[in-house]
Scaffold this motif. Sequence first.
Motif, PDB file in Angstrom:
ATOM      1  N   VAL A 167       0.748  -1.231  -0.073  1.00  0.00           N
ATOM      2  CA  VAL A 167       0.016   0.005  -0.254  1.00  0.00           C
ATOM      3  C   VAL A 167       0.924   1.151   0.059  1.00  0.00           C
ATOM      4  CG1 VAL A 167      -1.513   1.301   1.558  1.00  0.00           C
ATOM      5  CG2 VAL A 167      -1.972  -1.371   1.266  1.00  0.00           C
ATOM      6  N   SER A 168       1.019   2.009  -0.723  1.00  0.00           N
ATOM      7  CA  SER A 168       1.504   3.377  -0.359  1.00  0.00           C
ATOM      8  C   SER A 168       1.490   4.515   0.069  1.00  0.00           C
ATOM      9  CB  SER A 168       1.283   3.965  -2.359  1.00  0.00           C
ATOM     10  OG  SER A 168       1.232   5.236  -2.186  1.00  0.00           O
ATOM     11  N   PRO A 169       2.375   4.636   0.820  1.00  0.00           N
ATOM     12  CA  PRO A 169       2.316   5.628   1.671  1.00  0.00           C
ATOM     13  C   PRO A 169       1.061   6.863   1.205  1.00  0.00           C
ATOM     14  CG  PRO A 169       4.662   4.891   1.212  1.00  0.00           C
ATOM     15  CD  PRO A 169       3.353   4.504   0.478  1.00  0.00           C
ATOM     16  N   VAL A 170       1.447   6.993   0.313  1.00  0.00           N
ATOM     17  CA  VAL A 170       0.505   8.268  -0.375  1.00  0.00           C
ATOM     18  C   VAL A 170      -1.164   8.136   0.009  1.00  0.00           C
ATOM     19  CG1 VAL A 170      -0.336   9.699  -2.285  1.00  0.00           C
ATOM     20  CG2 VAL A 170       1.728   9.067  -2.212  1.00  0.00           C
ATOM     21  N   ALA A 171      -1.236   7.113  -0.543  1.00  0.00           N
ATOM     22  CA  ALA A 171      -2.713   6.439  -0.294  1.00  0.00           C
ATOM     23  C   ALA A 171      -3.350   6.422   0.897  1.00  0.00           C
ATOM     24  CB  ALA A 171      -2.907   4.783  -1.323  1.00  0.00           C
ATOM     25  N   LEU A 172      -2.120   5.409   1.855  1.00  0.00           N
ATOM     26  CA  LEU A 172      -2.230   5.154   3.284  1.00  0.00           C
ATOM     27  C   LEU A 172      -2.425   6.937   4.436  1.00  0.00           C
ATOM     28  CD1 LEU A 172      -2.357   3.418   6.006  1.00  0.00           C
ATOM     29  CD2 LEU A 172       0.246   3.860   6.394  1.00  0.00           C
ATOM     30  N   VAL A 279       4.160  11.058   4.223  1.00  0.00           N
ATOM     31  CA  VAL A 279       2.959  11.085   5.010  1.00  0.00           C
ATOM     32  C   VAL A 279       3.451  12.747   6.264  1.00  0.00           C
ATOM     33  CG1 VAL A 279       2.068  10.368   7.779  1.00  0.00           C
ATOM     34  CG2 VAL A 279       2.894   8.675   5.648  1.00  0.00           C
ATOM     35  N   ALA A 280       5.052  12.585   6.711  1.00  0.00           N
ATOM     36  CA  ALA A 280       4.831  13.439   7.808  1.00  0.00           C
ATOM     37  C   ALA A 280       4.611  14.399   6.740  1.00  0.00           C
ATOM     38  CB  ALA A 280       6.306  13.641   7.797  1.00  0.00           C
ATOM     39  N   SER A 281       4.863  14.943   5.169  1.00  0.00           N
ATOM     40  CA  SER A 281       4.844  16.144   4.656  1.00  0.00           C
ATOM     41  C   SER A 281       3.089  16.092   3.405  1.00  0.00           C
ATOM     42  CB  SER A 281       6.333  15.668   2.986  1.00  0.00           C
ATOM     43  OG  SER A 281       5.927  16.989   2.358  1.00  0.00           O
ATOM     44  N   ILE A 282       3.012  15.434   3.721  1.00  0.00           N
ATOM     45  CA  ILE A 282       1.185  15.489   3.197  1.00  0.00           C
ATOM     46  C   ILE A 282       0.589  16.062   4.365  1.00  0.00           C
ATOM     47  CG2 ILE A 282      -0.174  14.303   2.078  1.00  0.00           C
ATOM     48  CD1 ILE A 282       1.627  12.706   0.764  1.00  0.00           C
ATOM     49  N   LEU A 283       0.664  15.642   5.266  1.00  0.00           N
ATOM     50  CA  LEU A 283       0.297  16.264   6.747  1.00  0.00           C
ATOM     51  C   LEU A 283       0.463  17.174   7.609  1.00  0.00           C
ATOM     52  CD1 LEU A 283      -0.357  12.581   8.752  1.00  0.00           C
ATOM     53  CD2 LEU A 283      -2.149  13.847   6.985  1.00  0.00           C
TER      54      LEU A 283
END
Lengths: 337, 353
Positions: A167-172, A279-283
Motif C-alpha cells: 500500500v503506497s504511503p500516499v494512499a495511506l 506522510v509527514a510532508s503531506i500532513l
Amino acid sequence: MARLVTGEVAEDRGGPEGGGPEGAAPEGGGPDRAMPEIAAPDRAASPGRAVGARWSARGGVTGRLSRVRWWRAAILGVVGIYLLGPLVSALWFTVYNPRLREFSLAPYGQLFGASGFPASVRMTFLLALTTIALEFALLVPAMVAIRLRLPRLRGVVESIAMVPLVVSPVALTAGVSSVLGWGLNDQGSWIFRLDADLQSQSFPLILPFVYAILALPFAFRALDAGLRAVDLKILVEASRGLGASWPIVLWRVLLPNLRAGMLSGAVLTLALVFGEYTVASILGFVPFAVWIVQDGQGSGQLPIAVSLLSLLLSWAVLFLVSFLGGRRAAAVTDRSS
Amino acid sequence: MPAAGLELSALRRCYGAVRALDGLELALAPGELVALLGPSGCGKTTALRIVAGFERPDAGAVRLDGADITPLSAAKRDMGMVFQSYSLFPHLTAAQNVAFGLRLRKTAAPARAARAEELLELVGIGGHGARYPHQLSGGQQQRVALARALAIRPKVLLLDEPLSALDAQVRLQLRDEIRRVQLDLGITTLFVTHDQEEALSIADRVAVMRSGRLEQCAAPAQLYQRPATAFVAQFVGTMNRVRGTMVDTDLVEVAGHRLPVDGERPVPGTKVEVLLRPEAVGLEAVPARAAADPAVGTVRTATFLGAITRIAVVLEDGTQVKADLPSHRASEFPAAGRARLVPAARPVLVIEP
C-alpha cells in the motif's frame, strides 16, 4: 554357538547421543555439543581434499586461486563504488569549496545553529521512540498469544502485517487525512479535540500510529525471528508452573529472551522514521526528513552534511544493536543446539 | 516439605474426535512416587498437564488433599514440574533459575540465594550456580530444572519424561538421583515415562495406561508377575505367547507340559494362548533328526545380556519363543540347532485368542 546379537547390550550401555561423562563438560559446551564440534573438521576436510585433488589434477592451483581472488576483488570493487561512491561524493561536496579551492568543515559546524534543526531532530527521535513503544505494545502480546494459543492464525497475521509493503504511503495518508477531517465540523466535541491533539505541531501524535503501520512488516519479521529462537511454550509453562502471573511471564521471562528480535525491530523502525518524508510532508509536519528537504534547500552543503551525519548515526545504532543482540542470539542458539 | 495426596477422578479430555483421556482414575498417597507408563498417544502426558493446570479436563476432577483444584490456574497450584525438553530460562544463571519461584513468593534475597545453593547441592551440582544454561550439559540442565521445581516446596512434583533427552549413561545416573531426592524429601511425585525399565526401577507403583484409560496400577513386581490384562503383560517386560489347551479348571497344557494356572481362566478344552516370561521358559537340546514335535524348534539368535543369554527359538508352527538361560549354557544351542521348549514356571496369564 548361536549367532550373538549384541545390539541390545550396546543400546543399553549408552547410545551415541551425548557421550562423555556428565559434568566434565567444558564451559560453553556440554558433552552433547562436543561430538559435532569434533566431527565438523572431518566433514569439512573431505570436500576440501576432493577439491584440492581436482585442482591439482588440472594443474595450476596457485593460478586458479589468484584468478578467484581477482574476480572477488573486481566484484567487491564494483559493489564498493556503487555503494560508497555517492557517500564519498557527498562528503567531498560538503568539505571542499571549489571556488576558494580549500577544505572546510564549516557546514558541519553550522548544523547546530541551523534554524529548525534541533527541533526536527528532537521531534523525530520522540516520534521514533513512541512508534517503537506502540509497535511492541501491539505486536509482542499479539504474537505471543498467536504462537501459544492460535498458531493457525500466524499465516493470516503475517499476511496482514505485510500489507503496508504494497500500500503506497500516499494512499495511506489520504485515508488518514479523511479520518482526521471527521471532527472539523463539530468544534468543541471530543472528536474535534482528539483531532487537534493528534495533529499538534509540537508533537503530532498521529504520526506514530501511521509509522507503526508502515514499520509493521519489518517489526513483525524481526520479532517472529526472535520468537522462533526460543521455545516459547516451555518457557511460559515453566514460569506459570512456578507461580508467575501473565504480566510477570511477559516482563521477566519473555521480553529478556526476545531482546535480540526486539532490538532488530527497533532499529528498523528507527531508520524508517528518520527517513520517512511522504506522510509527514503531506500532513504538514516537519520532522527531520522534511526539514532537510524544506529548510535545507537554500544552503547547498548543509542538508548534505545533515544526511551524512544521520547516516553515521544510524550505522552507529545498528552496530550497537548487532553487538548487543548478537551476544544474546549466540547464547540462545548455543542453548537450543 | 508437606507431602500431599493427589487424586485424579474420572478425567476426560478430547481433542476433536480423539479421546485422549477416557475416565482416568488414579490416586497417589502422600509421599508416593507413581509412574504413568504407556505407549505414545495413550494420554499420560495429557493427564500430567491436567494435573499441572496447563490443560483443562472436559470432565472429572483433580483433588489435592481432598480439595478440588481443577478450576485453579497453573500458577496457583503449588506444583513443581520438570519438563521433557530443557526448560531453563536462558537469560538467568542456574542459581537465578532455581530462585525464580522464590522471588515470585517474595522471599528475601539472602534466603533465596541460600535455598538455591542448598538445592543445587542436593541435586549434585553445587558450585555451578553462576553458570548460564548454555554453559551446562543436558544432564546438568535437568538437575537445575529439578532443583528449580523443588525450590518452591511444592506439594506435588510432576516429572514429564525428564530423562528422555539425555544419553543412556546420564539417564541412569539422574534416574537414581531423582529417586534419592524424592525419598529424602518424601514428596508426592507423578512421573510420566514411556520407558518401562525407567518406570519399574524408580516407582513405588506403576500405572499402565492405554487409550486414555488406566489398565492397571500396581507395584512393579506385581505388575511384572501378575499383570491384570494381556496388554499390560505384553507392554511390561518381554513376553512369549505360546499356544496351549486348558486340560482342567486350573491346568493348561503347553508344549507337552501341564502348568498350573491362577486367576481367571477359560473352561477345560478351550484352545488358549499362554503368556510366559523368557525366564519361565527352559530349553533342552535335541538331535537334528529328532521326530516331529510341536514343542521343538530351530534356534535363530542368541543375545548375550551379561549373566544371561536370551535365545530365540522358532517352533514348527512359526511361533517365536524367547528363553533366558545362564550364559554358560548358551553354547549348547548353536544357531540353526534344534531345541525343545520346557516351560519351567506357571504362566503369567492365559487368554483366549
